[in-house]
Design a protein around this motif. Structure first.
Motif, short mmCIF file in Angstrom:
data_model
loop_
_atom_site.label_atom_id
_atom_site.label_comp_id
_atom_site.label_asym_id
_atom_site.label_seq_id
_atom_site.Cartn_x
_atom_site.Cartn_y
_atom_site.Cartn_z
N ILE A 80 1.03 -1.29 -0.05
CA ILE A 80 -0.08 -0.11 0.07
C ILE A 80 0.77 1.21 -0.06
O ILE A 80 1.69 1.41 1.10
N ARG A 81 0.70 2.05 -0.98
CA ARG A 81 1.74 3.24 -1.17
C ARG A 81 0.74 4.46 -0.73
O ARG A 81 -0.28 4.67 -1.29
N ILE A 82 1.28 5.29 0.26
CA ILE A 82 0.56 6.64 0.38
C ILE A 82 1.55 7.76 0.23
O ILE A 82 2.52 7.69 0.48
N SER A 83 0.95 8.77 -0.25
CA SER A 83 1.58 9.86 -0.46
C SER A 83 0.55 11.04 0.06
O SER A 83 -0.47 11.12 -0.49
N ALA A 84 1.40 11.92 0.85
CA ALA A 84 0.46 13.25 1.45
C ALA A 84 1.33 14.21 1.21
O ALA A 84 2.57 14.34 1.06
N GLY A 85 0.71 15.60 1.34
CA GLY A 85 1.79 16.73 1.32
C GLY A 85 2.16 17.24 2.67
O GLY A 85 2.83 18.20 2.83
N THR A 86 1.98 16.29 3.46
CA THR A 86 2.64 16.76 5.05
C THR A 86 2.92 15.29 5.53
O THR A 86 2.28 14.16 5.33
N PRO A 87 3.56 15.50 6.58
CA PRO A 87 3.94 13.73 7.47
C PRO A 87 2.65 13.69 8.23
O PRO A 87 1.89 14.30 8.66
N ILE A 88 2.41 12.16 7.80
CA ILE A 88 1.18 11.75 8.48
C ILE A 88 1.56 10.47 9.07
O ILE A 88 2.60 9.73 8.94
N VAL A 89 0.71 10.00 10.03
CA VAL A 89 1.02 8.51 10.45
C VAL A 89 0.12 7.32 9.87
O VAL A 89 -1.26 7.69 9.67
N ALA A 90 0.50 6.24 9.51
CA ALA A 90 -0.08 5.40 8.58
C ALA A 90 -0.13 4.10 9.77
O ALA A 90 0.69 3.72 10.34
N PRO B 278 5.21 -2.26 14.84
CA PRO B 278 4.95 -1.96 13.33
C PRO B 278 4.60 -3.19 12.71
O PRO B 278 4.11 -3.13 11.38
N THR B 279 4.68 -4.36 13.29
CA THR B 279 4.38 -5.67 12.71
C THR B 279 3.17 -6.31 13.30
O THR B 279 3.21 -6.35 14.67
N GLN B 280 2.34 -6.92 12.50
CA GLN B 280 1.37 -7.82 13.20
C GLN B 280 1.23 -8.82 12.22
O GLN B 280 1.71 -8.73 10.96
N PRO B 281 0.38 -9.85 12.39
CA PRO B 281 0.26 -10.90 11.40
C PRO B 281 -0.07 -10.54 9.89
O PRO B 281 -1.32 -9.98 9.89
N GLY B 282 0.66 -10.65 8.91
CA GLY B 282 0.23 -10.28 7.67
C GLY B 282 0.32 -8.57 7.22
O GLY B 282 0.08 -8.10 6.31
N LEU B 283 1.01 -7.93 8.39
CA LEU B 283 0.92 -6.45 8.38
C LEU B 283 2.17 -5.99 8.64
O LEU B 283 3.08 -6.52 9.60
N GLU B 284 2.78 -5.02 7.92
CA GLU B 284 3.90 -4.14 8.32
C GLU B 284 3.87 -2.80 7.85
O GLU B 284 3.48 -2.40 6.91
N VAL B 285 3.74 -1.73 8.81
CA VAL B 285 3.65 -0.30 8.69
C VAL B 285 5.19 0.40 9.08
O VAL B 285 6.02 -0.03 9.61
N SER B 286 4.89 1.64 8.51
CA SER B 286 6.07 2.56 8.93
C SER B 286 6.22 2.84 10.45
O SER B 286 5.22 2.83 10.99
N ARG B 287 7.27 3.03 10.70
CA ARG B 287 7.74 3.23 12.09
C ARG B 287 7.62 4.83 12.57
O ARG B 287 8.12 5.16 13.68
N GLN B 288 7.22 5.58 11.69
CA GLN B 288 7.30 7.01 11.98
C GLN B 288 6.28 7.94 11.21
O GLN B 288 5.61 7.70 10.30
N ALA B 289 6.02 9.11 11.27
CA ALA B 289 5.22 10.10 10.61
C ALA B 289 6.05 10.54 9.20
O ALA B 289 7.16 10.73 9.73
N ALA B 290 5.46 10.36 8.18
CA ALA B 290 6.01 10.68 7.04
C ALA B 290 5.16 11.44 5.97
O ALA B 290 4.17 10.77 6.29
N ALA B 291 5.76 11.89 4.99
CA ALA B 291 4.78 12.17 3.88
C ALA B 291 4.53 11.22 2.89
O ALA B 291 3.57 11.30 2.07
N ASP B 292 5.16 10.20 3.01
CA ASP B 292 5.12 8.81 2.04
C ASP B 292 5.28 7.92 2.87
O ASP B 292 6.16 7.74 3.64
N HIS B 293 4.38 6.78 2.57
CA HIS B 293 4.73 5.49 3.21
C HIS B 293 4.50 4.43 2.11
O HIS B 293 3.97 4.34 1.20
N ARG B 294 4.88 3.26 2.52
CA ARG B 294 4.77 1.83 1.72
C ARG B 294 4.52 0.87 2.92
O ARG B 294 5.17 0.61 3.89
N LEU B 295 3.53 0.48 2.97
CA LEU B 295 2.91 -0.65 3.88
C LEU B 295 2.81 -1.97 3.15
O LEU B 295 2.31 -2.15 2.20
N ALA B 296 3.37 -2.97 3.67
CA ALA B 296 3.25 -4.34 3.42
C ALA B 296 2.09 -5.20 3.99
O ALA B 296 1.80 -5.08 5.16
#
Length: 669
Positions: free
Chosen positions: A20-30, A53-71
């Motif tokens: 899951i790719r996320i793009s925003a104009g400001t740092p956000i939390v995913a 940041p990790t749960q069964p089947g999920l991995e998210v970013s460890r910080q707030a950022a303007a762009d994210h990639r979630l597995a």
């Protein structure tokens, strides 16, 4: 084909392992949450967030950022899970916006592991909301689908989680906010000390992935600035890119290499090399005195050539500055938090009001705060002194493609025989280190178009520039960038087209027109727009069919195989719906097949087209004609100030360089 979803629309998923790719104009939390058949979250262990940041089947970013990639691995989620929700929230207690209505519409894309987009969704219509359910992956009759949701919550993450049925909603929201605010998920530390033998190899911080840039990944990695670098910022080596038509990576370095693994070092290897690069050459500077840092040397990073070593060294400096500034800010935050807690304890104890004990305790707390901040500043100043010395050595050694226009390298310019690794588009700096300028280098060939923002705006120094002046400056900036691109390519390997429907950019375009480096005079009016866009669209179609059909030799005789750049001024003036669609097509497909876009436009003026143009703006790297802090690295979320690379007033260097380019082009033809 990518499905561009609207709110409530769904689309089938044919793969279980997704990004899951996320793009925003400001740092956000995913955040990613697992839900049962009713969408209910059973407990905190069903939520992946920066603190976990990790749960069964999920991995998210460890910080707030303007762009994210979630597995996401749908085969790995528990059987009781029927829904995976992607949640976005604005950080609490920061200096950024507090509602989504104040920022660009967030963009979410579901991709396969090969990077191909399956579905995308632009979350429009948000106003006072500070948290939103972006989309959900849900199971129906043993098949998974994705649905665009866009449900916002003015009460933030706590209200959102409570609405999802989580009993510990407020506690978990607090945990997430603490992880972001206190830097618990931050993988950035102070730069490592230089070794006595002059080894300048730089190491990244421990855990975390990288951005984007192409955006932020579940973990950090430097990118030059975003997407300041549409919400994304250009970055250095080690950033992933949305697509890689050529063998060159980098995010804000317009190309983006493979994403670094969590906690691993940034990959400074040449994208076209398959074997390891040689170690940096031994230092040629006098050895440092005992206890003193090594003397800086230009080109002491790894690389096969001096150009590659300088490129890696520049982004190593970017990384060092980001980390040392993050360490300083973290130390200051800690000092302030500690003082607040100590003062709160004093005020809550009735005994402190007797005999002046409270005053003494408050003074002691403030003194400890001052001491901690002073120590942090001293450490920062030591690092900045070393970085400033390195910048003073590196800047004069840069080749023309990396150098400022006032560098003597341009006065010795000769048309090159091969293209360089990268191109300088400007400088980056942070408020704590205003005297240090890091060159913003983007990889070549360009993998993203450029958007020169001509909208009236306030500069980082507090001044305000009106729309007329900004339009002129934006066009001058575009011409300077185009001249650089022409200058760094061998003769005949780069062609520039211009669309200027109203002729408003004639004065700024004069250097390109008068020296004869353009493929044709600037196109005017609606007819000119249609002609140029039609020809370039057809070119992309032909090359695309030839490449994908494995028949590159089947292109028509005399076909111009050079890289093409289209400069568009005054958009959307002179553009009808067909022209807008062609422009979007060139922005999306053009870079992979040698056609690049540079738009000079005010996004507000194109708002009449509605959210249809949001994907266009997101696909471009936003630059400004004046200093502006719109770029944010996805590594630690710094807001970097970008300054364009412009020709000094009164200098004739641009005309001299273009004259050589034109002469070489004439000989080539």
């Amino acid at each position: 084909m990518t499905a561009e979803l609207v709110r409530g629309q769904n689309h089938p998923l044919s793969q279980a392992r997704l990004e899951i790719r996320i793009s925003a104009g400001t740092p956000i939390v995913a955040v990613a949450a697992l839900g049962d058949e009713n969408g209910r979250i059973h407990g905190v262990e069903w939520v992946a967030h920066p603190g976990a940041p990790t749960q069964p089947g999920l991995e998210v970013s460890r910080q707030a950022a303007a762009d994210h990639r979630l597995a996401v691995d749908l085969d790995a989620v528990p059987e009781a899970v029927h829904r995976v929700s992607v949640l976005l929230a604005l950080p609490v207690g920061g200096t950024g916006p507090v509602r989504f209505g104040a920022v660009a519409a967030p963009f979410v894309a579901v991709t396969g592991l090969d990077g191909d987009e399956v579905a995308s969704y632009t979350i429009t219509g948000l106003e006072a909301e500070s948290a939103v359910v972006a989309l959900e992956l849900y199971r129906r009759q043993d098949a998974w689908k994705v649905r665009a949701v866009g449900q916002g919550y003015a009460g933030g993450l706590a209200e959102l989680l409570a609405d999802q049925g989580l009993p510990q909603a407020h506690q978990l929201a607090g945990t997430v906010n603490d992880a972001v605010a206190q830097g618990l998920a931050r993988s950035v530390q102070a730069p490592p000390p230089r070794t006595a033998d002059g080894d300048r190899s730089r190491q990244t911080a421990a855990p975390a992935l990288g951005p984007d840039q192409g955006g932020t990944a579940p973990q950090p990695g430097p990118v030059p600035p975003v997407s300041p670098y549409g919400g994304q910022m250009p970055g250095g080596p080690g950033q992933p890119a949305p697509q890689q038509p050529y063998a060159a990576p980098d995010p804000s370095a317009v190309t983006q290499p493979s994403t670094p693994t969590a906690g691993g070092p940034i990959d400074y290897s040449h994208p076209r090399r398959q074997n390891a690069a040689p170690p940096p050459p031994p230092p040629i500077a006098p050895p440092a005195a005992p206890g003193q840092p090594a003397q800086p040397v230009a080109g002491d990073a790894t690389g096969w050539s001096m150009e590659e070593r300088l490129y890696n060294q520049v982004w190593g400096m970017f990384e060092d500055l980001a980390r040392t500034t993050a360490a300083y800010r973290s130390a200051v935050d800690f000092a302030e938090s500690r003082m607040d807690k100590e003062l709160e304890q004093v005020l809550s104890d009735p005994r402190s009001r007797i005999g002046g004990q409270g005053d003494a305790a408050r003074e002691a707390a403030r003194a400890r705060h001052t001491q901690l901040v002073t120590q942090a500043r001293e450490a920062l100043d030591r690092d900045l002194t070393q970085l400033a010395a390195e910048a003073d050595v590196v800047e004069p050694a840069l080749p023309p493609a990396y150098a400022r226009w006032d560098n003597p390298a341009w006065h010795a310019y000769r048309v090159p025989m091969e293209i360089p690794m990268a191109l300088r588009l400007g400088d980056l700096h942070l408020p704590e280190a205003d005297r240090i300028r890091i060159p913003m280098l983007v990889r070549l060939p360009l993998e993203r178009g450029l958007w020169i923002d001509s909208g009236a705006a306030g500069a980082s120094d507090g001044s305000f520039t009106d729309s007329h002046t900004m339009s002129r400056l934006a066009m001058e900036t575009a011409v300077a960038h185009a001249a650089r691109l022409l200058a760094v390519y061998p003769a005949g390997e780069f062609t520039v087209h211009v669309i200027d429907p109203a002729g408003s950019g004639a004065q700024a375009l004069a250097p390109l027109v008068q020296t004869g480096v353009l493929a044709a005079p600037p196109a005017l009016g609606a007819a000119g727009v249609a002609d140029v866009l039609g020809r370039l669209t057809q070119r992309v179609d032909l090359v695309q069919m030839a490449v994908r059909g494995g028949a590159a030799d089947s292109l028509p005789p005399g076909f111009d195989t050079s890289q093409q750049l289209l400069i568009v001024n005054d958009f959307p003036h002179g553009f009808d719906d067909r022209a807008v669609n062609q422009l979007r097509y060139l922005a999306d497909e053009g870079p992979a097949f040698g056609v690049h876009l540079m738009m000079v436009a005010d996004r507000e003026e194109s708002s009449g087209y509605g959210p249809l143009l949001d994907p266009l703006w997101r696909s471009l790297l936003r630059l400004t004609p004046v200093a502006d802090d719109h770029l944010a690295d996805p590594w630690v979320g710094h807001a970097w100030t970008y300054e364009p690379s412009l020709v000094p007033p009164g200098s004739q260097v641009l005309q001299q360089v273009l004259a050589q380019v034109a002469a070489a082009r004439t000989k080539f033809m």
